[in-house]
Design a protein around this motif. Structure first.
Motif, PDB file in Angstrom:
ATOM      1  N   LEU A   1      18.258  68.746   2.874  1.00  0.00           N
ATOM      2  CA  LEU A   1      18.298  69.152   4.277  1.00  0.00           C
ATOM      3  C   LEU A   1      17.667  70.528   4.464  1.00  0.00           C
ATOM      4  N   SER A   2      16.809  70.629   5.456  1.00  0.00           N
ATOM      5  CA  SER A   2      16.180  71.916   5.729  1.00  0.00           C
ATOM      6  C   SER A   2      17.152  72.885   6.393  1.00  0.00           C
ATOM      7  N   ASP A   3      18.194  72.353   7.007  1.00  0.00           N
ATOM      8  CA  ASP A   3      19.161  73.211   7.708  1.00  0.00           C
ATOM      9  C   ASP A   3      20.524  73.181   7.028  1.00  0.00           C
ATOM     10  N   SER A   4      20.533  73.252   5.710  1.00  0.00           N
ATOM     11  CA  SER A   4      21.797  73.195   4.978  1.00  0.00           C
ATOM     12  C   SER A   4      22.733  74.334   5.366  1.00  0.00           C
ATOM     13  N   ASP A   5      22.171  75.507   5.666  1.00  0.00           N
ATOM     14  CA  ASP A   5      23.014  76.634   6.063  1.00  0.00           C
ATOM     15  C   ASP A   5      23.709  76.355   7.391  1.00  0.00           C
ATOM     16  N   ALA A   6      22.977  75.785   8.338  1.00  0.00           N
ATOM     17  CA  ALA A   6      23.575  75.436   9.623  1.00  0.00           C
ATOM     18  C   ALA A   6      24.633  74.350   9.439  1.00  0.00           C
ATOM     19  N   PHE A   7      24.345  73.386   8.554  1.00  0.00           N
ATOM     20  CA  PHE A   7      25.328  72.343   8.281  1.00  0.00           C
ATOM     21  C   PHE A   7      26.599  72.956   7.705  1.00  0.00           C
ATOM     22  N   ALA A   8      26.460  73.928   6.818  1.00  0.00           N
ATOM     23  CA  ALA A   8      27.621  74.571   6.208  1.00  0.00           C
ATOM     24  C   ALA A   8      28.484  75.246   7.265  1.00  0.00           C
ATOM     25  N   ARG A   9      27.850  75.948   8.194  1.00  0.00           N
ATOM     26  CA  ARG A   9      28.611  76.619   9.263  1.00  0.00           C
ATOM     27  C   ARG A   9      29.343  75.596  10.132  1.00  0.00           C
ATOM     28  N   THR A  10      28.652  74.528  10.476  1.00  0.00           N
ATOM     29  CA  THR A  10      29.269  73.487  11.299  1.00  0.00           C
ATOM     30  C   THR A  10      30.445  72.844  10.575  1.00  0.00           C
ATOM     31  N   ALA A  11      30.264  72.551   9.285  1.00  0.00           N
ATOM     32  CA  ALA A  11      31.320  71.903   8.509  1.00  0.00           C
ATOM     33  C   ALA A  11      32.559  72.783   8.414  1.00  0.00           C
ATOM     34  N   ALA A  12      32.358  74.089   8.213  1.00  0.00           N
ATOM     35  CA  ALA A  12      33.496  75.004   8.119  1.00  0.00           C
ATOM     36  C   ALA A  12      34.275  75.035   9.429  1.00  0.00           C
ATOM     37  N   ARG A  13      33.581  75.018  10.541  1.00  0.00           N
ATOM     38  CA  ARG A  13      34.252  75.049  11.839  1.00  0.00           C
ATOM     39  C   ARG A  13      35.017  73.756  12.102  1.00  0.00           C
ATOM     40  N   HIS A  14      34.403  72.635  11.781  1.00  0.00           N
ATOM     41  CA  HIS A  14      35.083  71.359  11.964  1.00  0.00           C
ATOM     42  C   HIS A  14      36.310  71.256  11.056  1.00  0.00           C
ATOM     43  N   LEU A  15      36.193  71.762   9.822  1.00  0.00           N
ATOM     44  CA  LEU A  15      37.305  71.663   8.881  1.00  0.00           C
ATOM     45  C   LEU A  15      38.487  72.509   9.347  1.00  0.00           C
ATOM     46  N   ARG A  16      38.215  73.653   9.971  1.00  0.00           N
ATOM     47  CA  ARG A  16      39.324  74.460  10.499  1.00  0.00           C
ATOM     48  C   ARG A  16      40.074  73.686  11.570  1.00  0.00           C
ATOM     49  N   ALA A  17      39.363  72.990  12.441  1.00  0.00           N
ATOM     50  CA  ALA A  17      40.019  72.179  13.463  1.00  0.00           C
ATOM     51  C   ALA A  17      40.793  71.029  12.824  1.00  0.00           C
ATOM     52  N   THR A  18      40.243  70.445  11.767  1.00  0.00           N
ATOM     53  CA  THR A  18      40.931  69.360  11.064  1.00  0.00           C
ATOM     54  C   THR A  18      42.235  69.852  10.455  1.00  0.00           C
ATOM     55  N   ALA A  19      42.193  71.032   9.849  1.00  0.00           N
ATOM     56  CA  ALA A  19      43.404  71.586   9.236  1.00  0.00           C
ATOM     57  C   ALA A  19      44.493  71.823  10.270  1.00  0.00           C
ATOM     58  N   ALA A  20      44.109  72.168  11.486  1.00  0.00           N
ATOM     59  CA  ALA A  20      45.097  72.371  12.551  1.00  0.00           C
ATOM     60  C   ALA A  20      45.700  71.038  12.993  1.00  0.00           C
ATOM     61  N   ARG A  21      44.903  69.963  12.964  1.00  0.00           N
ATOM     62  CA  ARG A  21      45.411  68.650  13.382  1.00  0.00           C
ATOM     63  C   ARG A  21      46.327  68.035  12.336  1.00  0.00           C
ATOM     64  N   TYR A  22      46.109  68.383  11.057  1.00  0.00           N
ATOM     65  CA  TYR A  22      46.886  67.784   9.974  1.00  0.00           C
ATOM     66  C   TYR A  22      47.520  68.888   9.113  1.00  0.00           C
ATOM     67  N   PRO A  23      48.438  69.661   9.683  1.00  0.00           N
ATOM     68  CA  PRO A  23      48.992  70.808   8.949  1.00  0.00           C
ATOM     69  C   PRO A  23      49.858  70.416   7.759  1.00  0.00           C
ATOM     70  N   ASP A  24      50.325  69.168   7.715  1.00  0.00           N
ATOM     71  CA  ASP A  24      51.229  68.760   6.640  1.00  0.00           C
ATOM     72  C   ASP A  24      50.541  67.911   5.585  1.00  0.00           C
ATOM     73  N   ASP A  25      49.244  67.724   5.685  1.00  0.00           N
ATOM     74  CA  ASP A  25      48.553  66.868   4.724  1.00  0.00           C
ATOM     75  C   ASP A  25      48.147  67.679   3.489  1.00  0.00           C
ATOM     76  N   PRO A  26      48.638  67.326   2.307  1.00  0.00           N
ATOM     77  CA  PRO A  26      48.334  68.123   1.113  1.00  0.00           C
ATOM     78  C   PRO A  26      46.868  68.051   0.699  1.00  0.00           C
ATOM     79  N   GLU A  27      46.182  66.937   0.970  1.00  0.00           N
ATOM     80  CA  GLU A  27      44.774  66.850   0.592  1.00  0.00           C
ATOM     81  C   GLU A  27      43.926  67.809   1.408  1.00  0.00           C
ATOM     82  N   VAL A  28      44.217  67.909   2.697  1.00  0.00           N
ATOM     83  CA  VAL A  28      43.490  68.861   3.534  1.00  0.00           C
ATOM     84  C   VAL A  28      43.761  70.288   3.058  1.00  0.00           C
ATOM     85  N   ALA A  29      45.033  70.591   2.797  1.00  0.00           N
ATOM     86  CA  ALA A  29      45.393  71.938   2.333  1.00  0.00           C
ATOM     87  C   ALA A  29      44.734  72.251   0.994  1.00  0.00           C
TER      88      ALA A  29
END
Length: 283
Positions: A169-197
């Motif tokens: 991917l030519s925009d791997s850095d942009a993908f990384a930023r997007t993934a980190a932001r999405h993962l933070r939202a995921t962690a908020a939706r599933y605060p009790d899931d050990p795999e996410v943590a």
């Protein structure tokens, strides 16, 4: 609680899973058809003794946390998870972790798009379904363990994160930023899931860049409508990128298409023929 039915159900689900399905080595002298009890217990974060008692109908009613761990370890579908809770006398509530079960209609859709590379990602960026052209364009996901099919782990903790080129991917850095932001939202939706943590902890411990992005607390990301991938056989391929949300499963379908008559369309057509076979490509 139906202890006998619960034990038989757990055993039947355990015996259908191979070690390779969960990233474990098969080893020698394996007599069990599927996972061993100690392996299932380890994946569920409970003791082997307690898991054994569950299968032998000798254990007290398991907690919701234990049931969630069992459902995750045994890779239960949503219907099987509900059944497990009913057998344990604990009617199911909302899932504690992201769903990995892809609807059959979505699987059918992937294979009805022969001229598009399409895949399904879970809320934690794990690739959980794909079609043949996606494997040819990006990687043969069937040859990877579940752990290695997680794109956010690959982009931050891959073999050479300092020279990040996730699938070219030519925009791997942009993908990384997007993934980190999405993962933070995921962690908020599933605060009790050990795999996410566990995933978040691993990324925070192993990547300074991820830790900095995580500390920003950003959760919104701009959509990427176009991507360029550097493929080792056909060279650069510029494709349109569309993402369809499956809200009831908290999953996303990612579809890569090429403009009609473009060099990228010809490249995708070639890859659809070549597939994932290994070729000697000049370096």
């Amino acid at each position: 609680m139906d202890r006998r039915e619960l034990g038989e159900f757990l055993r039947s689900r355990r015996e259908r899973i191979t070690p390779a399905d969960v990233g474990l080595p098969a080893g020698a002298r394996r007599r069990t058809p599927g996972l061993r009890r100690e392996e299932a217990a380890q994946l569920a974060f409970i003791s082997t003794e307690y898991y054994t008692r569950l299968e032998q109908a000798r254990a007290p009613r398991p907690s919701r946390e234990v049931l969630a761990g069992l459902a995750r370890a045994l890779r239960l579908s949503d219907a099987e998870r509900d059944h497990l809770h009913h057998l344990a006398g604990a009617p199911p509530g909302p899932p504690s972790g992201p769903s990995r079960e892809v609807r059959q209609s979505i699987l059918d859709l992937l294979h009805r798009l022969p001229q598009a590379a399409a895949l399904v990602m879970s809320a934690t960026y794990e690739v959980i379904a794909w079609n043949d052209l996606a494997a040819a364009l990006m990687e043969d996901f069937s040859a990877l363990s579940r752990r290695d099919r997680n794109l956010v782990r690959r982009v931050f903790l891959g073999p050479h994160p300092q020279d990040r080129r996730l699938y070219g991917l030519s925009d791997s850095d942009a993908f990384a930023r997007t993934a980190a932001r999405h993962l933070r939202a995921t962690a908020a939706r599933y605060p009790d899931d050990p795999e996410v943590a566990e995933l978040v902890h691993e990324l925070l411990s192993g990547s300074r860049e991820f830790a900095e992005l995580w500390a920003s607390h950003d959760v919104c990301a701009e959509p990427t409508l176009c991507k360029t991938l550097q493929h080792p056989l056909v060279g650069p391929i510029t494709v349109d990128c569309d993402v369809l949300d499956i809200t009831d499963r908290d999953q996303r379908v990612v579809i890569y298409t090429a403009a009609p008559g473009s060099p990228a369309e010809e490249a995708l057509r070639l890859l659809s023929v070549v597939g994932t076979q290994r070729l000697d490509v000049p370096g």
